[in-house]
Design a protein around this motif. Structure first.
Motif, short mmCIF file in Angstrom:
data_model
loop_
_atom_site.label_atom_id
_atom_site.label_comp_id
_atom_site.label_asym_id
_atom_site.label_seq_id
_atom_site.Cartn_x
_atom_site.Cartn_y
_atom_site.Cartn_z
N ALA A 1 -0.40 -7.71 -8.00
CA ALA A 1 0.26 -7.58 -6.70
C ALA A 1 0.88 -8.89 -6.22
O ALA A 1 1.44 -8.95 -5.12
CB ALA A 1 -0.74 -7.07 -5.68
N GLY A 2 0.78 -9.94 -7.04
CA GLY A 2 1.32 -11.23 -6.64
C GLY A 2 0.45 -11.95 -5.63
O GLY A 2 0.92 -12.82 -4.89
N PHE A 3 -0.82 -11.60 -5.60
CA PHE A 3 -1.75 -12.16 -4.63
C PHE A 3 -2.95 -12.78 -5.35
O PHE A 3 -4.07 -12.75 -4.89
CB PHE A 3 -2.22 -11.05 -3.68
CG PHE A 3 -2.80 -11.54 -2.38
CD1 PHE A 3 -2.01 -12.19 -1.44
CD2 PHE A 3 -4.14 -11.35 -2.09
CE1 PHE A 3 -2.55 -12.64 -0.24
CE2 PHE A 3 -4.69 -11.78 -0.89
CZ PHE A 3 -3.88 -12.43 0.04
N GLY A 4 -2.67 -13.33 -6.53
CA GLY A 4 -3.74 -13.83 -7.39
C GLY A 4 -4.28 -15.19 -6.99
O GLY A 4 -3.99 -15.71 -5.91
N GLU A 5 -5.06 -15.75 -7.90
CA GLU A 5 -5.72 -17.02 -7.63
C GLU A 5 -4.71 -18.14 -7.39
O GLU A 5 -3.67 -18.21 -8.06
CB GLU A 5 -6.59 -17.42 -8.82
CG GLU A 5 -7.82 -16.56 -9.01
CD GLU A 5 -8.66 -17.04 -10.18
OE1 GLU A 5 -9.52 -17.91 -9.98
OE2 GLU A 5 -8.44 -16.53 -11.29
N LEU A 6 -5.05 -19.01 -6.47
CA LEU A 6 -4.28 -20.21 -6.18
C LEU A 6 -5.23 -21.40 -6.14
O LEU A 6 -6.25 -21.34 -5.46
CB LEU A 6 -3.56 -20.11 -4.83
CG LEU A 6 -2.45 -19.06 -4.69
CD1 LEU A 6 -1.94 -19.06 -3.25
CD2 LEU A 6 -1.31 -19.33 -5.66
N ILE A 7 -4.91 -22.43 -6.88
CA ILE A 7 -5.67 -23.67 -6.81
C ILE A 7 -4.66 -24.80 -6.75
O ILE A 7 -3.85 -24.98 -7.68
CB ILE A 7 -6.60 -23.86 -8.02
CG1 ILE A 7 -7.66 -22.75 -8.08
CG2 ILE A 7 -7.28 -25.23 -7.96
CD1 ILE A 7 -8.55 -22.81 -9.31
N GLY A 8 -4.68 -25.54 -5.67
CA GLY A 8 -3.76 -26.65 -5.50
C GLY A 8 -4.46 -27.86 -4.92
O GLY A 8 -5.67 -27.82 -4.64
N ASP A 9 -3.71 -28.92 -4.74
CA ASP A 9 -4.29 -30.14 -4.17
C ASP A 9 -4.94 -29.89 -2.82
O ASP A 9 -5.93 -30.53 -2.46
CB ASP A 9 -3.22 -31.22 -4.03
CG ASP A 9 -2.98 -31.96 -5.33
OD1 ASP A 9 -3.92 -32.60 -5.83
OD2 ASP A 9 -1.86 -31.89 -5.86
N VAL A 10 -4.40 -28.93 -2.07
CA VAL A 10 -4.95 -28.63 -0.75
C VAL A 10 -6.38 -28.11 -0.84
O VAL A 10 -7.15 -28.21 0.12
CB VAL A 10 -4.06 -27.60 -0.02
CG1 VAL A 10 -4.11 -26.24 -0.73
CG2 VAL A 10 -4.45 -27.46 1.43
#
Length: 216
Positions: free
Chosen positions: A71-80
């Motif tokens: 759905a395009g709402f997957g995991e996100l891991i960033g500097d934030v």
């Protein structure tokens, strides 16, 4: 002597606030409600995955994670998502001549996202890649294969009593509990943690001096 330091991921390196909020949104549950139930599950010493069952009985975490990706709402891991002490802490350990790794209960996709952050580490592995998750002793057997040194020369750092400190200690590793995230705060003064953890810290930048003073 310490040769290697291996880190858990969630609430050790990453602040999980954003990911839990995205799960709450996926379930159409208010953030504070989801957090309150997660806290209750945590306080009872249960697996946090059980939280989802209260909102959707029979919830299949692996399936729902795949649906989120589609759905395009997957995991996100960033500097934030990194705690502020992560980059300086990891860099200081490397500068001290230690091998530094990451191994946690995350998906294969999370490993890719962590790789993209360019952290000062020598290796990154996840339970999704290995096919075995903490607290299974087989997970820590893989940690011992990953990190250079004998078990007593390897330090495992995490925030969770039952997934990190106790099983790592049982595998012969030296252990650190970091006091942050719900589990770290809840169990920092727990008698089992006090018995099993070699060190209890508040900040990753404490580690280089601790390990050097221990005879590294």
């Amino acid at each position: 002597m310490v040769r290697s330091v291996v880190f858990d991921v969630g609430e050790t390196l990453l602040d999980d606030t954003r990911e839990w909020a995205r799960w709450a949104d996926w379930l159409a549950v208010p953030h504070h409600t989801f957090s309150a139930v997660l806290g209750a599950v945590t306080a009872q010493g249960r697996n946090n995955a059980e939280t989802f069952q209260y909102f959707r009985p029979g919830f299949d975490l692996a399936r729902e994670r795949q649906l989120r990706e589609e759905a395009g709402f997957g995991e996100l891991i960033g500097d934030v998502d990194l705690y502020p002490d992560v980059r300086p802490g990891l860099s200081a350990l490397r500068e001290a001549g230690l091998w530094v790794g990451i191994a946690g209960n995350q998906t294969s996709r999370a490993a890719e996202l962590l790789e993209g952050l360019g952290l000062a580490v020598d290796a990154i592995a996840t339970s999704g890649q290995w096919g075995v998750a903490k607290p299974d002793p087989a997970f820590f057997a893989r940690v011992l294969e990953l990190a250079p040194g004998r078990p007593e020369e390897i330090v495992y750092v995490g925030d969770h009593r039952d997934n990190d400190v106790v099983p790592a200690k049982s595998a012969g590793l030296r252990t650190v509990l970091i006091r942050r995230g719900p589990w770290g705060y809840l169990w920092a003064d727990d008698p089992v943690v006090r018995e099993s953890a070699d060190w209890i810290i508040n900040d990753l930048t404490e580690l280089p001096d601790l390990l050097i003073s221990s005879g590294n």
